[in-house]
Design a protein around this motif. Structure first.
Motif, PDB file in Angstrom:
ATOM      1  N   LEU A  49      28.640  44.870  27.071  1.00 34.57           N
ATOM      2  CA  LEU A  49      29.026  46.202  27.540  1.00 34.57           C
ATOM      3  C   LEU A  49      28.839  46.247  29.051  1.00 34.57           C
ATOM      4  CD1 LEU A  49      27.187  48.269  24.782  1.00 34.57           C
ATOM      5  CD2 LEU A  49      29.661  48.222  25.080  1.00 34.57           C
ATOM      6  N   LEU A  50      29.108  47.406  29.638  1.00 34.01           N
ATOM      7  CA  LEU A  50      28.822  47.652  31.056  1.00 34.01           C
ATOM      8  C   LEU A  50      29.614  46.737  31.998  1.00 34.01           C
ATOM      9  CD1 LEU A  50      26.768  49.891  31.549  1.00 34.01           C
ATOM     10  CD2 LEU A  50      25.108  48.183  32.222  1.00 34.01           C
ATOM     11  N   LYS A  56      34.280  41.079  34.496  1.00 32.50           N
ATOM     12  CA  LYS A  56      35.237  40.784  33.419  1.00 32.50           C
ATOM     13  C   LYS A  56      34.623  40.228  32.147  1.00 32.50           C
ATOM     14  CE  LYS A  56      38.990  39.705  36.555  1.00 32.50           C
ATOM     15  NZ  LYS A  56      39.799  38.649  37.150  1.00 32.50           N
ATOM     16  N   SER A  57      35.260  40.590  31.045  1.00 31.14           N
ATOM     17  CA  SER A  57      34.897  40.042  29.739  1.00 31.14           C
ATOM     18  C   SER A  57      35.548  38.672  29.589  1.00 31.14           C
ATOM     19  CB  SER A  57      35.429  40.980  28.651  1.00 31.14           C
ATOM     20  OG  SER A  57      35.540  40.310  27.418  1.00 31.14           O
ATOM     21  N   THR A  86      38.822  43.725  32.267  1.00 28.40           N
ATOM     22  CA  THR A  86      39.908  42.776  32.564  1.00 28.40           C
ATOM     23  C   THR A  86      40.162  42.634  34.070  1.00 28.40           C
ATOM     24  OG1 THR A  86      41.484  44.605  32.258  1.00 28.40           O
ATOM     25  CG2 THR A  86      41.200  43.099  30.395  1.00 28.40           C
ATOM     26  N   ARG A  87      39.735  43.639  34.842  1.00 31.29           N
ATOM     27  CA  ARG A  87      40.059  43.615  36.285  1.00 31.29           C
ATOM     28  C   ARG A  87      38.854  43.353  37.181  1.00 31.29           C
ATOM     29  NH1 ARG A  87      44.203  48.860  36.354  1.00 31.29           N
ATOM     30  NH2 ARG A  87      45.415  48.172  34.558  1.00 31.29           N
ATOM     31  N   GLU A  92      33.755  44.313  42.491  1.00 34.38           N
ATOM     32  CA  GLU A  92      34.913  43.424  42.680  1.00 34.38           C
ATOM     33  C   GLU A  92      36.195  44.210  42.967  1.00 34.38           C
ATOM     34  OE1 GLU A  92      33.420  39.752  39.834  1.00 34.38           O
ATOM     35  OE2 GLU A  92      34.391  41.471  38.931  1.00 34.38           O
ATOM     36  N   GLN A  93      36.354  45.339  42.267  1.00 33.38           N
ATOM     37  CA  GLN A  93      37.577  46.130  42.496  1.00 33.38           C
ATOM     38  C   GLN A  93      37.524  46.801  43.864  1.00 33.38           C
ATOM     39  OE1 GLN A  93      39.796  47.830  39.308  1.00 33.38           O
ATOM     40  NE2 GLN A  93      38.216  47.396  37.796  1.00 33.38           N
ATOM     41  N   LEU A  94      36.332  47.110  44.314  1.00 33.59           N
ATOM     42  CA  LEU A  94      36.157  47.670  45.658  1.00 33.59           C
ATOM     43  C   LEU A  94      36.572  46.628  46.709  1.00 33.59           C
ATOM     44  CD1 LEU A  94      34.985  49.833  47.623  1.00 33.59           C
ATOM     45  CD2 LEU A  94      32.771  48.743  47.313  1.00 33.59           C
TER      46      LEU A  94
END
Ligand code: SF4
Ligand code: SF4
Length: 100
Positions: A49-50, A56-57, A86-87, A92-94
């Motif tokens: 989770l989290l 990513k999973s 997935t992203r 990381e998205q930042l």
């Protein structure tokens, strides 16, 4: 000015490992009601989770809807993305956002 995820990250960097562990445990319980019940997660065999924190999973591949936007962890942390499984994590998205 409204607090952003960047500010939350800064605040978190000052916390002890113990405090971070405690917060992650609480957040995981909340996440179980969102990631744990989301169509993207269901049936993949994933048990982690989290993803907003861990990234990513390794098991989830297909995006079928994301429950992160209404999750209280999302608002508490001032996160503003979705599909962390997935992203990539918030961090990381930042980074991706900064480099695009
Ligand atoms: S990050 Fe979003 S899409 Fe992925 S399992 Fe959690 S709620 Fe579902
Ligand atoms: S924002 Fe998404 S990944 Fe993070 S705790 Fe909530 S449901 Fe889980």
């Amino acid at each position: 000015m409204a607090k952003k995820y960047e500010d939350v990250l800064k605040e978190m960097s000052k916390l002890s490992e113990e405090e971070i562990k405690k917060r992650m445990e609480t957040a995981s319980k909340i996440c179980a009601n969102y990631c744990g019940k989301c169509p993207t997660y269901s049936g993949t065999g994933e048990t982690k989770l989290l993803f907003c924190g861990i990234g990513k999973s390794e098991m989830i591949e297909e995006e079928k809807g994301c429950m992160c936007p209404p999750c209280p962890v999302q608002s508490e942390m001032n996160l503003r993305w979705q599909y962390y499984c997935t992203r990539g994590s918030g961090r990381e998205q930042l980074e991706k956002e900064k480099s695009s």
